[in-house]
Design a protein around this motif. Structure first.
Motif, PDB file in Angstrom:
ATOM      1  N   GLN A  10     -69.465   5.286 -12.470  1.00  0.00           N
ATOM      2  CA  GLN A  10     -68.239   5.422 -11.669  1.00  0.00           C
ATOM      3  C   GLN A  10     -68.596   5.364 -10.186  1.00  0.00           C
ATOM      4  O   GLN A  10     -69.605   5.897  -9.743  1.00  0.00           O
ATOM      5  N   GLY A  11     -67.743   4.690  -9.412  1.00  0.00           N
ATOM      6  CA  GLY A  11     -67.994   4.504  -7.997  1.00  0.00           C
ATOM      7  C   GLY A  11     -68.555   3.130  -7.693  1.00  0.00           C
ATOM      8  O   GLY A  11     -68.633   2.725  -6.529  1.00  0.00           O
ATOM      9  N   GLU A  13     -67.197   0.360  -9.021  1.00  0.00           N
ATOM     10  CA  GLU A  13     -66.175  -0.578  -9.472  1.00  0.00           C
ATOM     11  C   GLU A  13     -66.110  -1.830  -8.610  1.00  0.00           C
ATOM     12  O   GLU A  13     -65.930  -2.951  -9.125  1.00  0.00           O
ATOM     13  N   ARG A  44     -59.657  -2.158 -11.842  1.00  0.00           N
ATOM     14  CA  ARG A  44     -60.402  -0.888 -11.753  1.00  0.00           C
ATOM     15  C   ARG A  44     -60.885  -0.637 -10.332  1.00  0.00           C
ATOM     16  O   ARG A  44     -60.817   0.483  -9.834  1.00  0.00           O
ATOM     17  N   HIS A  48     -59.728   2.445  -7.986  1.00  0.00           N
ATOM     18  CA  HIS A  48     -60.684   3.386  -7.394  1.00  0.00           C
ATOM     19  C   HIS A  48     -60.521   3.437  -5.878  1.00  0.00           C
ATOM     20  O   HIS A  48     -60.522   4.525  -5.283  1.00  0.00           O
ATOM     21  N   SER A  49     -60.370   2.282  -5.235  1.00  0.00           N
ATOM     22  CA  SER A  49     -60.201   2.251  -3.773  1.00  0.00           C
ATOM     23  C   SER A  49     -58.965   3.028  -3.360  1.00  0.00           C
ATOM     24  O   SER A  49     -58.987   3.799  -2.385  1.00  0.00           O
TER      25      SER A  49
END
Length: 612
Positions: A10-11, A13, A44, A48-49
């Motif tokens: 995660q992070g 993306e 995704r 996330h952004s």
């Protein structure tokens, strides 16, 4: 490589999305599986952004996903990608361009249609929330109906988490529509559900935390229902949930909403502080809509602080920003109403009429918290300034009726005070009486003669009244106090204020002043005694008007007249005149912001001329 991308932590993306898009380069034709994988990766990455506050990056990533999606042929796969993509893209556009952005609304509408066709209640509700949010934030009358539809969707989905957002939307819409008790009940339910659930569903809801929003609008409803202490508690609860870990847009919206609440309540310093913090945060987070909204309240704070010219410029900038954005936020009607107030104070009466017409149009066509009553209050004050007491009375009566219709207790009180201010006090007769009294003043009163009262203090008091928005009864009381503040000099020099109070008490009933009004006039006269200690705004205005000369260009001439008067009446104390006067000027501070803005610079120059 594909498996490695799918297992990226995660992070990462955006990195995965970059590789997925690069994988499409150099292909001879359309590779549907690879292109679909790139779309998923961009969705995704955009989500996330958006979740971490990088809204511009989210828009770019999701716009790229839209372009790739539209190159795919119609299919079930495309529909399954399109529903979440359109919802995410719509949310990102609303976050960056403002809640009423037409492209964002169109994306959400398409997302909802596809989600409903797929039977995906979660995505349909997320899109419905975004569409309601756009309508409500733009003060659209359709917002309550959209909230009702959300309640039905939430009930059909059977997912308890969606009842939170639907109840919040219903409650918020009811409050803004002026149905405060109904809105409060729905918002209380939203808070209880959110606290029990411990989670917030959907990307759009995460950008606008239902707990923060619910407490914020609870504060509005509680204040309108005359539960001020409970409103303060709701504001504190909203602030506690809108901490540094919350989404930046949640904090931007919270500060703008809090500033607006303080503005509605008339709390100037609190509104100014929240607005300044909101503008700064919104600019840092590249959220022009919320910066614009907070700036609208900052403009009102200038007006309430006695700076109508600066306020007018700021209000016009806010009005023009609303027009340029295509949005009609909840602050649009207060801005237009404040423009009526500012133009009236400045004597721009044609401009005030035009602003009033626009305010009435907005009040008739938009959701407004019941703000139409404030529009009619300003109409009454403008009519008083125009000398039309009949229209002033009619507008004040409309204000009372509108406030009572929505049950807004504080607005009823304000409207009734405005209605009471439209009286029939004989100020012309009072002025004629005062002129007769002042004509009998001893000839040695070279400073405290008729000129001081009629040409200095009364005009100065009226200028400050204009700047501070004092009309109706308060203005009449102030004018009477200014006219009478030195009539006691016909009897005695020292202690003349006490004699002036006796004269005012005796003669004001014949000029149409009621007992309560006479007591206020007497307080005004007493407030001019040195050292000054005014107790309320009217007394501050008259105290400042009595010493208006300190900052004027004619100070040397008038100061010489005062020196001669004191010498001839035996009132001098032996102090060096220039030294004593300079000390007085440097130690003096005007009570009102309007007087300080008008006279402080001149007062400094006059003190310097005295050579101390």
């Amino acid at each position: 490589m594909a498996d490695a991308l799918e297992q990226a932590p995660q992070g990462q993306e955006a990195v995965v999305a970059w590789h997925r898009v690069r994988a499409l380069e150099g292909l001879d034709g359309l590779d549907v599986p690879r292109q679909a994988a790139a779309v998923r990766a961009l969705i995704r990455a955009g989500g996330h952004s958006l979740a971490v506050g990088a809204s511009k990056e989210a828009v770019a990533q999701l716009a790229q996903a839209v372009a790739l999606l539209e190159a795919l042929p119609p299919s079930a796969l495309r529909d399954q990608l399109e529903a979440p993509l359109r919802c995410a893209y719509g949310g990102a556009l609303l976050a960056t361009r403002g809640p009423s952005d037409p492209d964002g609304v169109a994306a959400l509408a398409r997302g909802r249609a596809v989600a409903e066709a797929l039977g995906d209640d979660d995505l349909a509700l997320e899109a419905a929330f975004g569409l309601w949010y756009a309508a409500m934030t733009a003060s659209e009358p359709s917002a309550p109906a959209q909230a009702e539809a959300m309640l039905a969707l939430a009930a059909r989905s059977g997912a308890p988490r969606w009842h939170i957002v639907a109840a919040q939307a219903h409650g918020t819409s009811a409050v803004v529509a002026g149905r405060y008790a109904e809105g409060l009940a729905a918002l209380d339910r939203a808070v209880a559900l959110a606290e029990a659930a411990g989670e917030v569903p959907g990307m759009l809801a995460r950008l606008r935390d239902p707990l923060v929003t619910s407490h914020g609008y609870r504060a509005f409803s509680l204040w309108f229902l005359d539960r001020d202490a409970d409103a303060d508690a709701a504001v504190a609860a909203a602030r506690a949930h809108a901490g540094p870990d919350s989404h930046p847009l949640t904090r931007c919206a919270h500060l703008a909403l809090t500033a607006l609440l303080h503005r509605v309540r008339g709390a100037v310093s609190e509104a100014a502080a929240a607005a300044a913090e909101g503008v700064a945060l919104a600019r840092r987070e590249h959220s022009p809509f919320w910066a614009m909204t907070a700036q609208s309240t900052a403009a009102w704070a200038l007006l309430a602080g006695g700076e109508p010219e600066r306020a007018r410029e700021a209000l016009i900038a806010s009005r023009d920003a609303h027009a340029a954005s295509g949005a009609v936020p909840l602050t649009a009607l207060p801005v237009q109403t404040d423009l009526v107030d500012a133009a009236t104070r400045l004597g721009r009466l044609d401009e005030a009429r035009e602003a009033l017409a626009r305010a009435r149009d907005l009040a008739a066509s938009r959701l407004s918290f019941g703000w139409a009553t404030e529009v009619e209050r300003q109409a009454a004050r403008l009519a008083l300034r125009l000398g039309d007491e009949g229209e002033a009375h009619a507008a004040a009566e409309r204000a009372v009726a509108l406030a009572r219709a929505v049950g807004a207790v504080p607005l009823v009180a304000r409207a009734e005070a405005t209605l009471a201010s439209v009286g029939h006090r004989d100020l012309a007769g009072l002025e004629a009486y005062v002129r007769g009294v002042l004509a009998r003043l001893p000839p040695e009163l070279h400073y405290h003669g008729p000129t001081h009262t009629l040409d200095d203090v009364v005009p100065a008091a009226m200028r400050l009244a204009d700047a501070l928005g004092v009309y109706g009864l308060d203005r009449d009381v102030l004018r009477a106090g200014a006219l009478l503040h030195d009539v006691g000099f016909v009897v005695v020099y020292r202690g003349h204020e006490a004699v002036g109070v006796q004269i005012a008490s005796a003669i004001l009933p014949r000029f149409g002043f009621a007992e309560a009004e006479i007591q206020r006039v007497c307080g005004l006269i007493a407030a001019t005694r040195l050292p000054q200690s005014p107790r309320d705004e009217l007394e501050q205005i008259l105290a400042d008007a009595d010493l208006d000369v300190l900052g004027r260009a004619d100070f040397p001439l008038r100061n010489a007249a005062l020196r001669r008067e004191l010498q001839e009446t035996g009132q001098g104390d032996g102090t060096d005149w220039a030294t004593g006067q300079a000390r007085f000027l440097r130690g003096h501070r005007y009570f009102t912001a309007a007087a300080r803005a008008l006279r402080d610079a001149g007062k400094e120059r006059n003190a310097a001329k005295l050579g101390a």
